[in-house]
Design a protein around this motif. Structure first.
Motif, PDB file in Angstrom:
ATOM      1  N   ALA A   1      -7.147   0.733   4.952  1.00 38.99           N
ATOM      2  CA  ALA A   1      -7.997   1.927   4.947  1.00 38.99           C
ATOM      3  C   ALA A   1      -8.402   2.320   6.366  1.00 38.99           C
ATOM      4  CB  ALA A   1      -9.244   1.684   4.078  1.00 38.99           C
ATOM      5  N   LYS A   2      -8.732   1.321   7.191  1.00 47.70           N
ATOM      6  CA  LYS A   2      -9.105   1.601   8.594  1.00 47.70           C
ATOM      7  C   LYS A   2      -7.951   2.278   9.323  1.00 47.70           C
ATOM      8  CE  LYS A   2     -12.419  -1.962   9.569  1.00 47.70           C
ATOM      9  NZ  LYS A   2     -12.407  -3.397   9.665  1.00 47.70           N
ATOM     10  N   ALA A   3      -6.743   1.779   9.098  1.00 47.09           N
ATOM     11  CA  ALA A   3      -5.560   2.336   9.774  1.00 47.09           C
ATOM     12  C   ALA A   3      -5.297   3.783   9.342  1.00 47.09           C
ATOM     13  CB  ALA A   3      -4.339   1.470   9.477  1.00 47.09           C
TER      14      ALA A   3
ATOM     15  N   ARG B   1      -8.759  -2.383  -9.214  1.00 49.38           N
ATOM     16  CA  ARG B   1      -9.548  -1.470 -10.050  1.00 49.38           C
ATOM     17  C   ARG B   1     -10.653  -0.815  -9.220  1.00 49.38           C
ATOM     18  NH1 ARG B   1     -12.594  -2.981 -15.676  1.00 49.38           N
ATOM     19  NH2 ARG B   1     -13.723  -1.019 -15.914  1.00 49.38           N
ATOM     20  N   VAL B   2     -11.236  -1.584  -8.319  1.00 52.86           N
ATOM     21  CA  VAL B   2     -12.319  -1.051  -7.484  1.00 52.86           C
ATOM     22  C   VAL B   2     -11.767  -0.169  -6.361  1.00 52.86           C
ATOM     23  CG1 VAL B   2     -14.177  -1.673  -5.857  1.00 52.86           C
ATOM     24  CG2 VAL B   2     -13.902  -2.939  -8.010  1.00 52.86           C
ATOM     25  N   TYR B   3     -10.676  -0.607  -5.714  1.00 48.13           N
ATOM     26  CA  TYR B   3     -10.252   0.039  -4.471  1.00 48.13           C
ATOM     27  C   TYR B   3      -9.020   0.938  -4.554  1.00 48.13           C
ATOM     28  CZ  TYR B   3     -13.718  -2.916  -2.269  1.00 48.13           C
ATOM     29  OH  TYR B   3     -14.892  -3.508  -1.919  1.00 48.13           O
ATOM     30  N   SER B   4      -8.099   0.685  -5.475  1.00 50.55           N
ATOM     31  CA  SER B   4      -6.867   1.478  -5.509  1.00 50.55           C
ATOM     32  C   SER B   4      -7.139   2.879  -6.035  1.00 50.55           C
ATOM     33  CB  SER B   4      -5.825   0.777  -6.392  1.00 50.55           C
ATOM     34  OG  SER B   4      -4.565   1.405  -6.248  1.00 50.55           O
ATOM     35  N   GLY B   5      -6.513   3.868  -5.407  1.00 47.37           N
ATOM     36  CA  GLY B   5      -6.697   5.252  -5.825  1.00 47.37           C
ATOM     37  C   GLY B   5      -7.925   5.905  -5.215  1.00 47.37           C
ATOM     38  N   ARG B   6      -8.492   5.266  -4.208  1.00 44.55           N
ATOM     39  CA  ARG B   6      -9.693   5.802  -3.537  1.00 44.55           C
ATOM     40  C   ARG B   6      -9.315   6.316  -2.148  1.00 44.55           C
ATOM     41  NH1 ARG B   6     -12.585   5.602  -8.088  1.00 44.55           N
ATOM     42  NH2 ARG B   6     -12.599   3.521  -8.970  1.00 44.55           N
ATOM     43  N   SER B   7     -10.227   7.057  -1.550  1.00 47.97           N
ATOM     44  CA  SER B   7     -10.018   7.499  -0.169  1.00 47.97           C
ATOM     45  C   SER B   7     -10.316   6.331   0.776  1.00 47.97           C
ATOM     46  CB  SER B   7     -10.954   8.661   0.162  1.00 47.97           C
ATOM     47  OG  SER B   7     -12.303   8.197   0.202  1.00 47.97           O
ATOM     48  N   ALA B   8      -9.737   6.409   1.966  1.00 50.70           N
ATOM     49  CA  ALA B   8     -10.005   5.381   2.976  1.00 50.70           C
ATOM     50  C   ALA B   8     -11.505   5.301   3.256  1.00 50.70           C
ATOM     51  CB  ALA B   8      -9.231   5.689   4.255  1.00 50.70           C
ATOM     52  N   GLU B   9     -12.153   6.450   3.307  1.00 50.63           N
ATOM     53  CA  GLU B   9     -13.596   6.502   3.577  1.00 50.63           C
ATOM     54  C   GLU B   9     -14.382   5.745   2.498  1.00 50.63           C
ATOM     55  OE1 GLU B   9     -17.063   9.866   4.362  1.00 50.63           O
ATOM     56  OE2 GLU B   9     -15.101  10.506   3.614  1.00 50.63           O
ATOM     57  N   GLU B  10     -14.032   5.975   1.217  1.00 48.60           N
ATOM     58  CA  GLU B  10     -14.753   5.298   0.129  1.00 48.60           C
ATOM     59  C   GLU B  10     -14.474   3.799   0.149  1.00 48.60           C
ATOM     60  OE1 GLU B  10     -15.666   5.546  -4.664  1.00 48.60           O
ATOM     61  OE2 GLU B  10     -13.981   6.688  -3.869  1.00 48.60           O
TER      62      GLU B  10
ATOM     63  N   PRO C   1       0.835  -1.200   0.000  1.00 40.49           N
ATOM     64  CA  PRO C   1       0.000   0.000   0.000  1.00 40.49           C
ATOM     65  C   PRO C   1       0.874   1.255   0.000  1.00 40.49           C
ATOM     66  CG  PRO C   1       0.188  -0.833   2.226  1.00 40.49           C
ATOM     67  CD  PRO C   1       1.002  -1.755   1.344  1.00 40.49           C
ATOM     68  N   GLU C   2       0.337   2.339  -0.534  1.00 38.39           N
ATOM     69  CA  GLU C   2       1.006   3.636  -0.413  1.00 38.39           C
ATOM     70  C   GLU C   2      -0.055   4.714  -0.431  1.00 38.39           C
ATOM     71  OE1 GLU C   2       3.700   4.403  -3.675  1.00 38.39           O
ATOM     72  OE2 GLU C   2       2.077   4.619  -5.102  1.00 38.39           O
ATOM     73  N   GLY C   3       0.316   5.881   0.072  1.00 37.32           N
ATOM     74  CA  GLY C   3      -0.613   6.997   0.065  1.00 37.32           C
ATOM     75  C   GLY C   3      -1.095   7.339   1.455  1.00 37.32           C
ATOM     76  N   ASN C   4      -2.258   7.978   1.493  1.00 33.48           N
ATOM     77  CA  ASN C   4      -2.808   8.446   2.764  1.00 33.48           C
ATOM     78  C   ASN C   4      -4.331   8.298   2.739  1.00 33.48           C
ATOM     79  OD1 ASN C   4      -3.876  10.640   1.248  1.00 33.48           O
ATOM     80  ND2 ASN C   4      -1.905  11.695   1.437  1.00 33.48           N
ATOM     81  N   ALA C   5      -4.987   8.826   3.747  1.00 33.04           N
ATOM     82  CA  ALA C   5      -6.437   8.654   3.871  1.00 33.04           C
ATOM     83  C   ALA C   5      -7.209   9.228   2.679  1.00 33.04           C
ATOM     84  CB  ALA C   5      -6.934   9.290   5.169  1.00 33.04           C
ATOM     85  N   GLN C   6      -6.638  10.242   2.012  1.00 33.09           N
ATOM     86  CA  GLN C   6      -7.331  10.840   0.862  1.00 33.09           C
ATOM     87  C   GLN C   6      -7.153  10.028  -0.417  1.00 33.09           C
ATOM     88  OE1 GLN C   6      -5.476  12.970   3.103  1.00 33.09           O
ATOM     89  NE2 GLN C   6      -7.515  13.107   4.004  1.00 33.09           N
ATOM     90  N   ASN C   7      -6.030   9.317  -0.527  1.00 35.70           N
ATOM     91  CA  ASN C   7      -5.741   8.578  -1.756  1.00 35.70           C
ATOM     92  C   ASN C   7      -4.842   7.395  -1.441  1.00 35.70           C
ATOM     93  OD1 ASN C   7      -4.965   7.619  -4.259  1.00 35.70           O
ATOM     94  ND2 ASN C   7      -4.633   9.629  -5.135  1.00 35.70           N
ATOM     95  N   LEU C   8      -5.461   6.240  -1.288  1.00 35.80           N
ATOM     96  CA  LEU C   8      -4.715   5.009  -1.016  1.00 35.80           C
ATOM     97  C   LEU C   8      -4.527   4.241  -2.308  1.00 35.80           C
ATOM     98  CD1 LEU C   8      -6.195   3.514   2.267  1.00 35.80           C
ATOM     99  CD2 LEU C   8      -3.812   4.084   1.815  1.00 35.80           C
ATOM    100  N   ARG C   9      -3.292   3.871  -2.601  1.00 36.12           N
ATOM    101  CA  ARG C   9      -2.994   3.055  -3.781  1.00 36.12           C
ATOM    102  C   ARG C   9      -2.437   1.726  -3.313  1.00 36.12           C
ATOM    103  NH1 ARG C   9      -4.071   5.303  -8.017  1.00 36.12           N
ATOM    104  NH2 ARG C   9      -3.790   7.429  -8.636  1.00 36.12           N
TER     105      ARG C   9
END
Length: 145
Positions: A141-143, A95-104, A68-76
């Motif tokens: 994402a939870k973390a 495709r569904v989850y990468s590049g999304r916010s932790a919330e999404e 994983p890389e990124g932060n709560a706004q954009n997790l890849r």
């Protein structure tokens, strides 16, 4: 940060709808498995140094590594497997989850699995592996949230 190899639909829900639409084109499961293998080949190169125990996803029969890389706004997420079909399953999840916010990520149930009939056509060990990968994505994402 590496570029995304996935068509980036505006939302995870739209990505799931696009996946369901694509799989609807195939009449039988031999064609769908071939499509999964083809999708797995689209995963970007995965650096050899990432293929370590630290990044190995436990719970999969195949060898799977996920970073994983990124932060709560954009997790890849970057991932690869030594199995062609598992690489296709990774492609769909990323495709569904990468590049999304932790919330999404946390708000999105993986409905594409049942929408395309995947749940009925995976062996128990592959189903466990998909569950482990989705749990890793959610836990990351939870973390971050």
């Amino acid at each position: 940060m590496m570029e995304s190899p996935f068509p980036l639909e505006p939302t995870a829900a739209e990505a799931q709808a696009a996946i369901a639409e694509e799989f609807a084109f195939f009449g039988d499961w031999s064609e769908r498995y071939q499509y999964l293998i083809d999708l797995g080949r689209k995963l970007p190169a995965f650096p050899e140094e990432w293929k370590s125990e630290e990044h190995r996803l436990l719970g999969c029969q195949s060898m799977v590594w996920i970073v994983p890389e990124g932060n709560a706004q954009n997790l890849r997420f970057h991932a690869i497997s030594d199995s062609a079909i598992v690489s296709g399953l990774i492609y769909l999840a990323l495709r569904v989850y990468s590049g999304r916010s932790a919330e999404e990520i946390l708000a999105t149930e993986p409905t594409y699995i049942s929408d395309i009939g995947l749940a009925k056509h995976l062996s128990p060990t592959r189903s466990n592996g998909v569950a482990a990968m989705l749990a890793f994505i959610r836990d990351t994402a939870k973390a971050q949230s």
